[in-house]
Design an enzyme around this catalytic site. Sequence first.
Site, PDB file in Angstrom:
ATOM      1  N   LYS A 170       0.859  -1.195   0.000  1.00  0.00           N
ATOM      2  CA  LYS A 170       0.000   0.000   0.000  1.00  0.00           C
ATOM      3  C   LYS A 170       0.890   1.238   0.000  1.00  0.00           C
ATOM      4  CE  LYS A 170      -4.237  -1.733   0.635  1.00  0.00           C
ATOM      5  NZ  LYS A 170      -4.724  -2.090   1.961  1.00  0.00           N
ATOM      6  N   HIS A 179       1.578   7.048   2.850  1.00  0.00           N
ATOM      7  CA  HIS A 179       0.949   8.361   2.717  1.00  0.00           C
ATOM      8  C   HIS A 179       1.283   9.289   3.882  1.00  0.00           C
ATOM      9  CE1 HIS A 179      -2.035   7.070   5.623  1.00  0.00           C
ATOM     10  NE2 HIS A 179      -2.235   5.979   4.906  1.00  0.00           N
ATOM     11  N   HIS A 193       1.043   8.010   7.476  1.00  0.00           N
ATOM     12  CA  HIS A 193       2.179   7.204   7.948  1.00  0.00           C
ATOM     13  C   HIS A 193       3.349   8.100   8.324  1.00  0.00           C
ATOM     14  CE1 HIS A 193       0.222   3.968   5.395  1.00  0.00           C
ATOM     15  NE2 HIS A 193       0.150   3.528   6.638  1.00  0.00           N
TER      16      HIS A 193
HETATM   17  N1  ARG Z   1      -0.499  -1.178   9.841  1.00  0.00           N
HETATM   18  C1  ARG Z   1      -1.481  -0.417  10.543  1.00  0.00           C
HETATM   19  C2  ARG Z   1      -2.041   0.705   9.655  1.00  0.00           C
HETATM   20  O1  ARG Z   1      -1.381   1.138   8.726  1.00  0.00           O
HETATM   21  C3  ARG Z   1      -0.957   0.208  11.798  1.00  0.00           C
HETATM   22  C4  ARG Z   1      -0.376  -0.739  12.802  1.00  0.00           C
HETATM   23  C5  ARG Z   1      -0.403  -0.198  14.176  1.00  0.00           C
HETATM   24  N2  ARG Z   1       0.313  -0.988  15.115  1.00  0.00           N
HETATM   25  C6  ARG Z   1      -0.150  -2.041  15.787  1.00  0.00           C
HETATM   26  N3  ARG Z   1       0.643  -2.640  16.613  1.00  0.00           N
HETATM   27  N4  ARG Z   1      -1.386  -2.447  15.618  1.00  0.00           N
HETATM   28  O2  ARG Z   1      -3.145   1.158   9.920  1.00  0.00           O
END
Ligand code: ARG
Length: 577
Positions: A126, A129, A132
């Site tokens: 993905k 953006h 992030h």
């Molecule tokens: N990958 C997830 C996202 O982009 C965020 C992960 C957050 N961290 C976790 N330990 N759940 O929305």
Amino acid sequence: MDFRNAVAKKVEEVTGLDLETVTKLVEIPPQEDMGDFAFPCFALAKTMHKAPNMIASDLSSDERLSAPWLSKVEAKGPYLNFFVDRGAFAKEVLSEVLKEGTAYGASKEGDGKTVVVEYSSPNIAKPFHVGHAFTTILGHSLSRIYEKLGYKVVRMNHLGDYGTQFGKLITAYRLWGDEAALEKDPITELLRIYVKFHEEEKNDPSLTDSARENFKKLEDGCAEEVALWKKFRDVSLVVFNQLYDRMGVSFDNYNGESYYAKMADQVVSMLKEKNLLVESEGAQVVDLEEFGVPPCIILKSDGTTIYGTRDIAAILYRDENYHFDKNIYVVGIPQALHFKQVFSVLKKAGYECADKCEHVGFGLVKFKDMKFSTRDGNIVLLEELLDESVAKTYELIKANAEARNSDMSDEELRAIAEKVGLGAVVYTYVKAGRERDIIFSWDTMLDFEGDTAPYLIYTYARTKSILRKAAEQGIVPADSDSELLLNLKGDEEFACVKAIADLPEAIKKAAGSNEPFMVSRAVSGIARAYNRFYNNCSILSGDDESLKKARLALCKCVCDSIELGTYLLGISVVEQM
Ligand code: ARG
């Protein structure tokens, strides 16, 4: 000497209150005529059976409150106001910075303690953006802040590299994938086939089945599916790492969700053993009513695990491997409930580490006067934002260099623009409380006079330029033992020293509240005070050689403080501009 502590000790002596209580009560008054430190006497009213105003007035004449470093102690209403001796204060503060350089503000607070900081955590395949970027920049800064305070920091990137969408991607890639495109621009290609999958799926339900099968094969470790998944992961990481390198961001651990998926069985058996799993609509959940949150799903009705299960496994992994004193998650506010559920499950299961976990949320990213191609759906890519910021910065500094007839080469200008342009973006993320939404606007973020990274970097370069000029003229700044520092007593000089003195406390507060903006506010305070000083006091002219040396020392301290502060925020400075 720490002046705040010294004031607290004096108050302890005359009031009999314990030092800890006093230290907490000592304030920095909002106005200059109220002194440099103040002690509110309300807390004494009960025990002393007197009105706070009376207490303040009586205490102000107590001679135990006099000291060589205090110029006067005054009562104003219920407050006892302390005025420090400016010269002594300057010598005290600047000596330390001159000795420590950019190591100024370090502390033993975190000695022997470990903080796990999870940040960035993008989803494989993905686009990366601007949302992030928020977690990446905050987490990077917090890691540096904790490190500064002596903590051992473990930087975790909890990659989103697992889930049913990888079954879809495998199906889509086999049908429509373009290997060359994947190598060239991985995320765009993966997004293209993912979008196509969803379009085609509407008319062809067999795609759904195929995706489900492929995900099952992936989970069972079938070689071909695993190889494809690994390829998607690897090419995505190449793209993410380019961005991380550009921003100077790094991680100690890239274990993503796929890693913890393998440990989900252990979570399930642990919860079963403790009798915490109950059935709800076919799923296995942990009831969290006593925590005031909805139940946490552990196993879906088809027996597969979910996002939360993997997060529980990840906490147990972190606890076992790092024995953390703190485990923080820099993740957007919308996931607050998710983390509350995950932490509560562990709390209910009796794990002490549950109380050491904290969700550090942040707001949304918005744009004011900006247009982006948003070719990947409706999102703005961080890379585009950075490129545009650097390009605009380049135009500004090039015009400025031309106006000054500067002999800087185009290559030099571009290198400066890269740092300043990136800094402008980073600063926008850390200049206010993290829970507030951010509004990007070129006019605001690239304003060289505003509360911006360009302003900080420009101020830093200005101190450097003066120090270079002084060196050429053979003027040596006063050193840390020098009595000359006692001469820094003017209003502008004093304001500058005070701003520098505030930095260590700001760093501690930033860690205490997980708010890098405490640091950005302190650094911008130093830069503002310095520019006022610079505009009002000609540092290198005049014939008072001793004053020149003292002022140059102040200049050096400002320079190191800005370098330190910007470093903690994740911003790089430049030597000239
Ligand atoms: N990958 C997830 C996202 O982009 C965020 C992960 C957050 N961290 C976790 N330990 N759940 O929305």
